[in-house]
Write a protein that holds these residues in place. Structure first.
Motif: not given
Length: 94
Positions: A70-83
Motif C-alpha cells: 500500500p502507498k499513501f496518496v492523500q488525506w481525505r478530510p471529506d470522508l469519515t471512518g464509516n466511508d
C-alpha cells in the motif's frame, strides 16, 4: 570496544515506523495493511492522525482482503471512518 548498535531516527525519537490501516467490516475495523514512507510529521505525531481517512493505492488486492504494497496518496478530510466500508473496497466475496 563496545559494540555499535544501529538505531533509526524513528526509534531514537520514539516515533512510529509505519501506520496500520484498516477498513470497517460490520461494526469493527479490520487491518488491511500498513503504510511506511510517511512524513516525519505524521510518524512523530501519529496519534493526531488516528481515525483519519487516507486514500491509498497498491500493487494488488489480495483475495482475502488486504493490499499488497500500500502507498499513501492523500488525506481525505471529506470522508469519515464509516466511508471505509470493507465491502465497498473489496467486494462481497472477501
Amino acid at each position: 570496544g563496545l559494540p555499535i548498535e544501529p538505531v533509526t531516527k524513528n526509534y531514537f525519537y520514539g516515533w512510529a515506523g509505519s501506520l496500520v490501516i484498516g477498513a470497517k467490516k460490520g461494526s469493527n475495523y479490520v487491518v488491511i495493511g500498513s503504510l511506511s514512507g510517511m512524513t516525519e510529521e505524521v510518524l512523530a505525531n501519529w496519534k493526531n492522525y488516528k481515525g483519519k481517512v487516507a486514500e491509498i493505492t497498491g500493487m494488488q488486492i489480495f483475495s482475502t482482503g488486504g493490499i499488497r504494497h500500500p502507498k499513501f496518496v492523500q488525506w481525505r478530510p471529506d470522508l469519515t471512518g464509516n466511508d471505509t466500508d470493507w465491502y465497498r473496497i473489496f467486494g462481497e466475496n472477501q
